[in-house]
Design an enzyme around this catalytic site. Structure first.
Site, mmCIF file in Angstrom:
data_model
loop_
_atom_site.group_PDB
_atom_site.id
_atom_site.type_symbol
_atom_site.label_atom_id
_atom_site.label_comp_id
_atom_site.label_asym_id
_atom_site.label_seq_id
_atom_site.Cartn_x
_atom_site.Cartn_y
_atom_site.Cartn_z
ATOM 1 N N SER A 114 0.852 -1.191 0.000
ATOM 2 C CA SER A 114 0.000 0.000 0.000
ATOM 3 C C SER A 114 0.893 1.248 0.000
ATOM 4 C CB SER A 114 -0.941 -0.055 1.200
ATOM 5 O OG SER A 114 -1.956 0.887 1.067
ATOM 6 N N ARG B 21 -12.048 7.055 8.801
ATOM 7 C CA ARG B 21 -11.643 5.649 8.911
ATOM 8 C C ARG B 21 -12.768 4.713 8.461
ATOM 9 N NH1 ARG B 21 -7.011 2.709 8.694
ATOM 10 N NH2 ARG B 21 -6.930 1.024 10.208
ATOM 11 N N ASP C 250 -8.881 -6.807 -4.089
ATOM 12 C CA ASP C 250 -8.612 -5.401 -3.743
ATOM 13 C C ASP C 250 -9.349 -4.497 -4.731
ATOM 14 O OD1 ASP C 250 -7.544 -2.892 -3.228
ATOM 15 O OD2 ASP C 250 -5.490 -3.616 -2.977
ATOM 16 N N HIS D 70 -8.142 -5.155 -0.004
ATOM 17 C CA HIS D 70 -6.832 -4.515 0.092
ATOM 18 C C HIS D 70 -6.052 -4.964 1.334
ATOM 19 C CE1 HIS D 70 -3.772 -1.480 -0.314
ATOM 20 N NE2 HIS D 70 -4.099 -0.924 0.829
ATOM 21 N N ASP D 71 -6.726 -5.065 2.470
ATOM 22 C CA ASP D 71 -6.035 -5.473 3.708
ATOM 23 C C ASP D 71 -5.460 -6.886 3.613
ATOM 24 O OD1 ASP D 71 -6.076 -3.213 5.265
ATOM 25 O OD2 ASP D 71 -7.864 -3.760 6.418
HETATM 26 C C1 ACO Z 1 -0.586 0.215 16.917
HETATM 27 C C2 ACO Z 1 -1.799 -0.510 16.488
HETATM 28 O O1 ACO Z 1 -2.780 -0.523 17.143
HETATM 29 S S1 ACO Z 1 -1.809 -1.290 14.967
HETATM 30 C C3 ACO Z 1 -0.595 -0.511 14.072
HETATM 31 C C4 ACO Z 1 -0.248 -1.189 12.912
HETATM 32 N N1 ACO Z 1 -1.405 -1.329 12.072
HETATM 33 C C5 ACO Z 1 -1.214 -1.397 10.770
HETATM 34 O O2 ACO Z 1 -0.162 -1.328 10.291
HETATM 35 C C6 ACO Z 1 -2.337 -1.569 9.886
HETATM 36 C C7 ACO Z 1 -3.555 -1.096 10.444
HETATM 37 N N2 ACO Z 1 -4.337 -2.198 10.876
HETATM 38 C C8 ACO Z 1 -5.312 -2.606 10.143
HETATM 39 O O3 ACO Z 1 -5.585 -2.086 9.098
HETATM 40 C C9 ACO Z 1 -6.141 -3.679 10.749
HETATM 41 O O4 ACO Z 1 -5.870 -3.677 12.119
HETATM 42 C C10 ACO Z 1 -5.911 -5.077 10.196
HETATM 43 C C11 ACO Z 1 -6.151 -5.084 8.727
HETATM 44 C C12 ACO Z 1 -4.510 -5.544 10.429
HETATM 45 C C13 ACO Z 1 -6.920 -5.896 11.017
HETATM 46 O O5 ACO Z 1 -7.614 -6.798 10.300
HETATM 47 P P1 ACO Z 1 -8.385 -8.023 10.982
HETATM 48 O O6 ACO Z 1 -7.462 -8.804 11.854
HETATM 49 O O7 ACO Z 1 -9.077 -8.718 9.878
HETATM 50 O O8 ACO Z 1 -9.397 -7.340 11.938
HETATM 51 P P2 ACO Z 1 -10.938 -7.104 11.660
HETATM 52 O O9 ACO Z 1 -11.179 -6.192 10.548
HETATM 53 O O10 ACO Z 1 -11.609 -8.434 11.597
HETATM 54 O O11 ACO Z 1 -11.389 -6.378 13.001
HETATM 55 C C14 ACO Z 1 -11.410 -7.062 14.193
HETATM 56 C C15 ACO Z 1 -11.960 -6.149 15.270
HETATM 57 O O12 ACO Z 1 -13.315 -5.820 14.963
HETATM 58 C C16 ACO Z 1 -14.101 -6.121 16.108
HETATM 59 N N3 ACO Z 1 -15.453 -6.485 15.687
HETATM 60 C C17 ACO Z 1 -15.823 -7.529 14.935
HETATM 61 N N4 ACO Z 1 -17.189 -7.511 14.781
HETATM 62 C C18 ACO Z 1 -17.642 -6.425 15.452
HETATM 63 C C19 ACO Z 1 -18.950 -5.877 15.664
HETATM 64 N N5 ACO Z 1 -20.061 -6.429 15.167
HETATM 65 N N6 ACO Z 1 -19.034 -4.751 16.407
HETATM 66 C C20 ACO Z 1 -17.930 -4.166 16.938
HETATM 67 N N7 ACO Z 1 -16.666 -4.649 16.768
HETATM 68 C C21 ACO Z 1 -16.544 -5.762 16.017
HETATM 69 C C22 ACO Z 1 -13.392 -7.282 16.776
HETATM 70 O O13 ACO Z 1 -13.795 -7.406 18.124
HETATM 71 C C23 ACO Z 1 -11.954 -6.870 16.618
HETATM 72 O O14 ACO Z 1 -11.650 -5.923 17.608
HETATM 73 P P3 ACO Z 1 -10.120 -5.672 18.061
HETATM 74 O O15 ACO Z 1 -9.323 -5.390 16.795
HETATM 75 O O16 ACO Z 1 -10.192 -4.476 18.948
HETATM 76 O O17 ACO Z 1 -9.671 -6.923 18.751
HETATM 77 N N1 HSE Z 2 -5.367 -1.094 6.898
HETATM 78 C C1 HSE Z 2 -4.254 -0.421 6.302
HETATM 79 C C2 HSE Z 2 -4.702 -0.020 4.952
HETATM 80 C C3 HSE Z 2 -3.918 1.012 4.255
HETATM 81 O O1 HSE Z 2 -3.126 0.357 3.343
HETATM 82 C C4 HSE Z 2 -3.834 0.744 7.161
HETATM 83 O O2 HSE Z 2 -4.646 1.237 7.922
HETATM 84 O O3 HSE Z 2 -2.680 1.155 7.111
#
Ligand code: ACO
Ligand code: HSE
Length: 389
Positions: free
Chosen positions: A174, A244, A337, A367-368
């Site tokens: 990305s 977001r 994606d 994309h994720d």
């Molecule tokens: C420092 C940090 O916190 S992260 C920093 C680094 N992050 C990055 O580089 C990328 C950013 N991160 C992301 O984009 C995302 O976190 C990803 C793509 C990695 C996560 O994807 P996934 O593992 O598939 O998570 P998903 O989209 O299923 O979301 C899960 C969350 O949704 C919550 N959820 C699921 N269904 C529901 C619902 N009906 N209502 C409310 N919350 C819900 C889960 O409880 C879970 O919560 P949590 O993350 O607080 O444990």
């Molecule tokens: N989930 C990713 C997508 C952007 O590539 C992020 O938040 O950084």
């Protein structure tokens, strides 16, 4: 103000405090975070100069004697330097590519020194709008417009601090993929190989269009205060949350959301009578989770930097520019994606010095998928680096 469940207090806790400075030292904790301070103001592509820049970074593994085993990993829009490892101080979540970095893993720390910076303009340790300017006030709205090429030039200081003249590879997805392209083209003598995931050669109208309502949402929040909210005790968390929600829909696959949530109401709630569908509750959760950990002004600065992404700028167009990529470049995209579709990666692969097809990451997650299909990304890393000793 909305009182939606999970909404964070309307302030952001600010950038990380300073940690140890400098380059590689034996005995440093694996994955420990360090900072490099640029010795002079950073000359930006715009012609402006940005003083007092520091870049936060983490490392795993050790440099070899020739220092030619270093791999640079570049994060996506809201990522940070914490590629791997458990949650801990300054890192509320485990690494975003945990499972890719470690002994015997694709980024094998018995062989490679893995390095991950936090991007210039970000809010997880590197200089950004929430950082303190030389006048001891937050940069806020005075933080300059930056390009992805500026972020590369800032990170050259990390390579210098580590004594790395040339990365064995740069790897990213990305925005990290855009930056991998820019690393290879801006400082071609310093990049041997590249793995470019889930990104375009230049931001398209479709991609810019999706960011437009996001930027409007942040700036329309009364707590935005023209970008100078960092000392007000309030932050535009509602606007960032809306941004977001919009972005997250673009990051996931329609089939995935239908399968996961269907038309199900959120437990105990009645949609249409003040309650939400489960998918709406999920998006609320994603919104507040980001608003708690990310600075809105960084979100704006980095989104605008991505919108400016165009490897052809000043290089005779994209096709001409891509001819200067390393011969050993692998490009891959996610088959579901819809934000940066596979056609965009095919476009890159077609114009490389060794033209070919983009590799496919098969994932229902849209994309994720480049973050979630860690095993497949590991295969691509091994394909890129397998012959290195
Ligand atoms: C420092 C940090 O916190 S992260 C920093 C680094 N992050 C990055 O580089 C990328 C950013 N991160 C992301 O984009 C995302 O976190 C990803 C793509 C990695 C996560 O994807 P996934 O593992 O598939 O998570 P998903 O989209 O299923 O979301 C899960 C969350 O949704 C919550 N959820 C699921 N269904 C529901 C619902 N009906 N209502 C409310 N919350 C819900 C889960 O409880 C879970 O919560 P949590 O993350 O607080 O444990
Ligand atoms: N989930 C990713 C997508 C952007 O590539 C992020 O938040 O950084």
């Amino acid at each position: 103000m909305t009182s939606a469940p999970g909404r964070p207090a309307a302030r952001w806790s600010g950038p990380l405090r300073e940690g140890p400075a400098g380059g590689w030292r034996d005995g440093d904790p694996v994955g420990g975070r360090r900072w490099v301070h640029l010795p002079a103001p950073l000359e930006l592509e715009s012609g402006e100069a940005l003083p007092g820049v520091r870049i936060a970074y983490q490392t795993w593994g050790r440099p070899n004697a020739r220092r030619d085993n270093a791999v640079l990993v570049l994060h996506a829009l809201t990522g940070d330097s914490h590629v791997a490892g458990p949650a801990g101080p300054g890192h509320p979540e485990p690494g975003w590519w945990d499972g890719l970095v470690g002994p015997g893993l694709a980024l094998d720390t018995d062989r490679f020194l893995v390095v991950a910076p936090n991007i210039l303009g970000g809010c997880q340790g590197s200089t950004g709008p929430s950082s303190t300017a030389p006048d001891r006030r937050p940069w806020g709205s005075r933080f300059p417009h930056i390009t992805l090429r500026d972020t590369v030039r800032a990170e050259a200081a990390v390579a210098d601090a580590l004594g790395v003249e040339r990365w064995a590879a740069v790897v990213g997805g990305s925005m990290g993929g855009m930056r991998a392209l820019e690393w290879a083209l801006t400082l071609p003598d310093r990049v041997d190989r590249a793995l470019v995931l889930a990104c375009p050669v230049a931001a398209t109208a479709w991609q810019i269009a999706w960011t437009s309502p996001q930027l409007h949402a942040v700036r329309a929040d009364p707590d935005w205060s023209g970008g100078d909210y960092h000392l007000t005790g309030r932050a535009p968390v509602d606007g960032l949350g809306v941004a977001r929600r919009i972005a997250h829909v673009t990051y996931r696959g329609p089939g995935e959301l239908d399968t996961r949530f269907g038309r199900r109401p959120q437990d105990g709630e009645e949609p249409g009578r003040g309650g939400r569908f489960a998918v709406e509750s999920y998006l609320d959760h994603q919104a507040w989770k980001l608003a708690r950990r990310f600075d809105a002004a960084s979100y704006v600065v980095l989104t605008e930097a991505m919108n400016g992404h165009d490897v052809g700028r000043g290089r005779g167009g994209v096709e001409r520019a891509l001819k200067d990529m390393p011969e050993r470049t692998i490009v891959a995209g996610v088959d579901t994606d819809h934000l940066y579709p596979l056609a965009r990666q095919e476009e890159i692969a077609r114009h490389l010095p060794v033209p070919g097809r983009a590799r496919v990451i098969s994932s229902p997650h849209g994309h994720d998928g480049f973050l979630l299909a860690v095993d497949r990304v590991g295969e691509l890393v091994r394909e890129l680096l397998g012959d290195l000793r």
